[in-house]
Design a protein around this motif. Structure first.
Motif, PDB file in Angstrom:
ATOM      1  N   HIS A 107      -1.163   3.268 -12.685  1.00  0.00           N
ATOM      2  CA  HIS A 107      -0.807   4.662 -12.438  1.00  0.00           C
ATOM      3  C   HIS A 107      -0.681   5.414 -13.764  1.00  0.00           C
ATOM      4  O   HIS A 107      -0.134   4.890 -14.740  1.00  0.00           O
ATOM      5  CB  HIS A 107       0.542   4.768 -11.711  1.00  0.00           C
ATOM      6  CG  HIS A 107       0.491   4.433 -10.264  1.00  0.00           C
ATOM      7  ND1 HIS A 107      -0.646   4.527  -9.505  1.00  0.00           N
ATOM      8  CD2 HIS A 107       1.473   4.004  -9.419  1.00  0.00           C
ATOM      9  CE1 HIS A 107      -0.380   4.172  -8.259  1.00  0.00           C
ATOM     10  NE2 HIS A 107       0.895   3.853  -8.183  1.00  0.00           N
ATOM     11  N   SER A 113      -5.889   6.345  -3.218  1.00  0.00           N
ATOM     12  CA  SER A 113      -5.432   5.090  -2.621  1.00  0.00           C
ATOM     13  C   SER A 113      -5.131   4.067  -3.702  1.00  0.00           C
ATOM     14  O   SER A 113      -5.924   3.862  -4.620  1.00  0.00           O
ATOM     15  CB  SER A 113      -6.493   4.538  -1.666  1.00  0.00           C
ATOM     16  OG  SER A 113      -7.686   4.268  -2.359  1.00  0.00           O
ATOM     17  N   MET A 143       5.848  10.876  -8.445  1.00  0.00           N
ATOM     18  CA  MET A 143       6.465   9.987  -7.467  1.00  0.00           C
ATOM     19  C   MET A 143       7.988  10.046  -7.573  1.00  0.00           C
ATOM     20  O   MET A 143       8.691  10.080  -6.561  1.00  0.00           O
ATOM     21  CB  MET A 143       5.989   8.541  -7.673  1.00  0.00           C
ATOM     22  CG  MET A 143       6.471   7.595  -6.590  1.00  0.00           C
ATOM     23  SD  MET A 143       6.053   5.850  -6.920  1.00  0.00           S
ATOM     24  CE  MET A 143       4.262   5.912  -6.931  1.00  0.00           C
ATOM     25  N   GLU A 180       8.751  11.349  -4.212  1.00  0.00           N
ATOM     26  CA  GLU A 180       8.916  10.146  -3.394  1.00  0.00           C
ATOM     27  C   GLU A 180       9.872   9.180  -4.079  1.00  0.00           C
ATOM     28  O   GLU A 180       9.505   8.073  -4.463  1.00  0.00           O
ATOM     29  CB  GLU A 180       7.553   9.470  -3.167  1.00  0.00           C
ATOM     30  CG  GLU A 180       6.535  10.368  -2.480  1.00  0.00           C
ATOM     31  CD  GLU A 180       5.148   9.756  -2.477  1.00  0.00           C
ATOM     32  OE1 GLU A 180       4.614   9.494  -1.389  1.00  0.00           O
ATOM     33  OE2 GLU A 180       4.604   9.531  -3.577  1.00  0.00           O
ATOM     34  N   CYS A 214      -1.850   0.672  -4.566  1.00  0.00           N
ATOM     35  CA  CYS A 214      -0.486   0.203  -4.333  1.00  0.00           C
ATOM     36  C   CYS A 214       0.468   1.165  -5.039  1.00  0.00           C
ATOM     37  O   CYS A 214       0.182   1.630  -6.143  1.00  0.00           O
ATOM     38  CB  CYS A 214      -0.300  -1.204  -4.894  1.00  0.00           C
ATOM     39  SG  CYS A 214      -1.366  -2.441  -4.119  1.00  0.00           S
ATOM     40  N   TYR A 215       1.599   1.439  -4.429  1.00  0.00           N
ATOM     41  CA  TYR A 215       2.493   2.431  -5.024  1.00  0.00           C
ATOM     42  C   TYR A 215       3.110   1.952  -6.326  1.00  0.00           C
ATOM     43  O   TYR A 215       3.538   2.752  -7.156  1.00  0.00           O
ATOM     44  CB  TYR A 215       3.587   2.857  -4.028  1.00  0.00           C
ATOM     45  CG  TYR A 215       4.591   1.803  -3.672  1.00  0.00           C
ATOM     46  CD1 TYR A 215       5.724   1.599  -4.455  1.00  0.00           C
ATOM     47  CD2 TYR A 215       4.430   1.001  -2.550  1.00  0.00           C
ATOM     48  CE1 TYR A 215       6.672   0.639  -4.131  1.00  0.00           C
ATOM     49  CE2 TYR A 215       5.359   0.040  -2.211  1.00  0.00           C
ATOM     50  CZ  TYR A 215       6.470  -0.149  -2.999  1.00  0.00           C
ATOM     51  OH  TYR A 215       7.387  -1.115  -2.669  1.00  0.00           O
ATOM     52  N   LEU A 239      10.094   5.402  -3.035  1.00  0.00           N
ATOM     53  CA  LEU A 239       9.022   4.545  -3.530  1.00  0.00           C
ATOM     54  C   LEU A 239       9.175   4.276  -5.021  1.00  0.00           C
ATOM     55  O   LEU A 239       8.973   3.148  -5.490  1.00  0.00           O
ATOM     56  CB  LEU A 239       7.658   5.191  -3.278  1.00  0.00           C
ATOM     57  CG  LEU A 239       7.127   5.209  -1.854  1.00  0.00           C
ATOM     58  CD1 LEU A 239       5.721   5.809  -1.836  1.00  0.00           C
ATOM     59  CD2 LEU A 239       7.097   3.809  -1.251  1.00  0.00           C
ATOM     60  N   GLU A 276       0.845  -1.195   0.000  1.00  0.00           N
ATOM     61  CA  GLU A 276       0.000   0.000   0.000  1.00  0.00           C
ATOM     62  C   GLU A 276       0.880   1.244   0.000  1.00  0.00           C
ATOM     63  O   GLU A 276       1.995   1.239   0.519  1.00  0.00           O
ATOM     64  CB  GLU A 276      -0.885   0.035   1.255  1.00  0.00           C
ATOM     65  CG  GLU A 276      -1.870  -1.115   1.372  1.00  0.00           C
ATOM     66  CD  GLU A 276      -3.165  -0.866   0.626  1.00  0.00           C
ATOM     67  OE1 GLU A 276      -3.279   0.190  -0.055  1.00  0.00           O
ATOM     68  OE2 GLU A 276      -4.059  -1.721   0.717  1.00  0.00           O
ATOM     69  N   HIS A 277       0.350   2.316  -0.568  1.00  0.00           N
ATOM     70  CA  HIS A 277       1.089   3.570  -0.491  1.00  0.00           C
ATOM     71  C   HIS A 277       1.147   4.003   0.972  1.00  0.00           C
ATOM     72  O   HIS A 277       0.127   4.004   1.664  1.00  0.00           O
ATOM     73  CB  HIS A 277       0.405   4.652  -1.323  1.00  0.00           C
ATOM     74  CG  HIS A 277       1.276   5.829  -1.588  1.00  0.00           C
ATOM     75  ND1 HIS A 277       1.651   6.718  -0.596  1.00  0.00           N
ATOM     76  CD2 HIS A 277       1.880   6.270  -2.729  1.00  0.00           C
ATOM     77  CE1 HIS A 277       2.428   7.642  -1.105  1.00  0.00           C
ATOM     78  NE2 HIS A 277       2.595   7.402  -2.391  1.00  0.00           N
TER      79      HIS A 277
END
Length: 271
Positions: free
Chosen positions: A195, A187, A203, A207, A189-190, A210, A43-44
């Motif tokens: 995506h 919400s 990202m 991030e 999964c990263y 990730l 999960e993110h």
């Protein structure tokens, strides 16, 4: 008496349902909200932080319990989606990886880590074919086409209170903000192959840890496929590794949407 639950994913629409239920405005007398966590490694992190530190305590103060569920195997161990993907010797591809033509492959992640996990809880708490649970799904009016994609399980009766109330995503955001809560991030999964390019680019910028974890996963899957004599698979539609695809695609990024409204936010995984 039948059970009524909210299928909670930690995103905007399902959080709006939690707020409305706690305020007595959802249109259903909700017994609990169910959050199926596919894994702390999957999960993110922002979603987990929101669910655990914002939504759960806020709802509990108002008499609504949000249960965090996980996939538990027959031997009693907990399995995560990343764990299944990275398991040595595994040939499993449970996420919708992209083929050379950019099209997503089949997936079992939703069924195994969301639907079955929630279903197990519902059945353990009295839901059955003869006494199905009423399950509130977080689909809003701007994505009403997703309603027809939902296949009900024998132990459940899905309902769509946001549509009944005439609420779109923006209205859901207002419901959350007016309750004094921060609006949650999307919400998913990263490492989800659904995506949009813009999300991957953001990202990588914001991030990077990730982003490169996702790139490492992709590299593992490509290497495994090569060993098996199979074509590579990717996390984007660009038919090249993530680090190359996003570097070259950033100047042409758009708010890309898969045909048919594919994605994992807003109730797509039925959570």
């Amino acid at each position: 008496m039948s059970l009524t639950t909210i299928s909670y994913g930690g995103g905007v629409q399902s959080t709006a349902m939690v707020v409305l239920a706690a305020q007595g405005r959802l249109g259903y007398d909700v017994d609990a909200a169910l959050f199926s966590n596919v894994g702390d490694d999957s999960e993110h992190p922002a979603t987990l932080d929101y669910v655990r530190n914002v939504a759960i305590p806020w709802a509990a103060e108002r008499g609504l319990t949000i249960h965090e569920l996980q996939r538990v195997k027959r031997d009693g161990s907990t399995e995560t989606l990343m764990g299944r993907l990275m398991k040595e010797g595994s040939r499993s591809l449970p996420i919708p990886v992209r083929m050379d033509n950019g099209a997503p492959g089949n997936r079992s992640c939703t069924a195994d880590f969301k639907i079955k996990v929630v279903g197990k809880w519902l059945k353990a708490n009295g839901a059955s074919k003869d006494n199905p649970a009423t399950v509130c799904i977080g689909i809003s009016t701007d994505e009403i086409q997703r309603v027809s994609n939902k296949r009900a399980m024998p132990y459940e009766k899905p309902v769509y209170p946001l549509i009944d109330l005439g609420l779109d995503r923006s209205a859901c955001q207002r419901v959350i903000a007016e309750a004094g809560l921060p609006v949650p991030p999307k919400s998913s999964c990263y490492f989800c192959p659904f995506h949009r390019p813009q999300m991957w680019a953001e990202m990588r910028r914001d991030e990077p840890e990730l982003f490169f974890k996702a790139a490492d996963l992709e590299a593992t899957l490509i290497a495994r496929r090569k060993t098996l004599g199979k074509d590579p698979v990717y996390l984007t539609r660009f038919a090249k590794p993530l680090t190359e695809a996003i570097d070259e695609a950033q100047d042409m990024l758009t708010d890309f949407e898969m045909p048919g409204g594919e994605g994992c936010d807003s109730g797509y995984c039925w959570t």
